[in-house]
Design a protein around this motif. Sequence first.
Motif, PDB file in Angstrom:
ATOM      1  N   TYR A   1       0.858  -1.188   0.000  1.00 26.37           N
ATOM      2  CA  TYR A   1       0.000   0.000   0.000  1.00 26.37           C
ATOM      3  C   TYR A   1       0.892   1.235   0.000  1.00 26.37           C
ATOM      4  O   TYR A   1       2.041   1.184   0.438  1.00 26.37           O
ATOM      5  N   PRO A   2       0.366   2.380  -0.456  1.00 21.81           N
ATOM      6  CA  PRO A   2       1.165   3.614  -0.465  1.00 21.81           C
ATOM      7  C   PRO A   2       1.708   3.952   0.910  1.00 21.81           C
ATOM      8  O   PRO A   2       1.009   3.802   1.920  1.00 21.81           O
ATOM      9  N   ALA A   3       2.950   4.386   0.947  1.00 19.37           N
ATOM     10  CA  ALA A   3       3.617   4.850   2.171  1.00 19.37           C
ATOM     11  C   ALA A   3       3.723   3.758   3.239  1.00 19.37           C
ATOM     12  O   ALA A   3       3.853   4.066   4.424  1.00 19.37           O
ATOM     13  N   GLU A   4       3.642   2.511   2.837  1.00 19.94           N
ATOM     14  CA  GLU A   4       3.851   1.411   3.774  1.00 19.94           C
ATOM     15  C   GLU A   4       4.883   0.448   3.205  1.00 19.94           C
ATOM     16  O   GLU A   4       5.137   0.421   2.005  1.00 19.94           O
ATOM     17  N   GLY A   5       5.462  -0.380   4.074  1.00 19.03           N
ATOM     18  CA  GLY A   5       6.346  -1.417   3.597  1.00 19.03           C
ATOM     19  C   GLY A   5       5.568  -2.549   2.958  1.00 19.03           C
ATOM     20  O   GLY A   5       4.402  -2.768   3.267  1.00 19.03           O
ATOM     21  N   PRO A   6       6.187  -3.286   2.051  1.00 19.99           N
ATOM     22  CA  PRO A   6       5.513  -4.432   1.435  1.00 19.99           C
ATOM     23  C   PRO A   6       5.202  -5.503   2.465  1.00 19.99           C
ATOM     24  O   PRO A   6       5.939  -5.688   3.432  1.00 19.99           O
ATOM     25  N   THR A   7       4.118  -6.212   2.262  1.00 18.23           N
ATOM     26  CA  THR A   7       3.783  -7.350   3.113  1.00 18.23           C
ATOM     27  C   THR A   7       3.781  -8.619   2.270  1.00 18.23           C
ATOM     28  O   THR A   7       3.317  -8.629   1.129  1.00 18.23           O
TER      29      THR A   7
END
Lengths: 113, 111
Positions: free
Chosen positions: B39-45
């Motif tokens: 998601y935008p402005a988050e780290g990948p999961t």
Amino acid sequence: SQTIHQWPATLVQPVGSPLSLECTVEGTSNPNLYWYRQAAGRGLQLLFYSVGIGQISSEVPQNLSASRPQDRQFILSSKKLLLSDSGFYLCAWSRSTTTTEAFFGQGTRLTVV
Amino acid sequence: DQQVKQNSPSLSVQEGRISILNCDYTNSMFDYFLWYKKYPAEGPTFLISISSIKDKNEDGRFTVFLNKSAKHLSLHIVPSQPGDSAVYFCAASPWGQNFVFGPGTRLSVLP
């Protein structure tokens, strides 16, 4: 459970200023640690990785450096930032014994002005 | 030269339908593959992985297919939900080495 903390979330720095981004992992020992940069159209580019304290491997020569002063601490630094250093930086960890998925921090949006 | 390619920068799918995200790789030494969602402005999961000894791995609504001869893998999401809207990264590695990520595909699931 394991958690990874990365800070700050956003940072605006002038050209020529120093940089220090910190990442810590909790709930595991001797992790592999990584710094990535997300660049538009190029996905996630691996900058540095570390398999242990003081052991740093650089994937891309650049204006940045990394250090691992403690087992679960990984620091990304620069002595003098360039405009081209702007980007979204991600810290990640993985288990050291096998190739498994990496777990990412929330990222730092760095803007060099 | 990109070793992991995701040739579709974006994809739009209607809610409830199937989303198919594709990934191609060039290095025949790659034998472990993962998909991440960001998601935008988050780290990948992490979403799902597959090793080269399998050709399919399923986890709930997510299924990854691997075609080693074609050096191609795909992620199927069925049924697609609006919350699936994100950028999806494919990653690959030779066993025991660091992952190489693709450029990502932005999925938009339309209500």
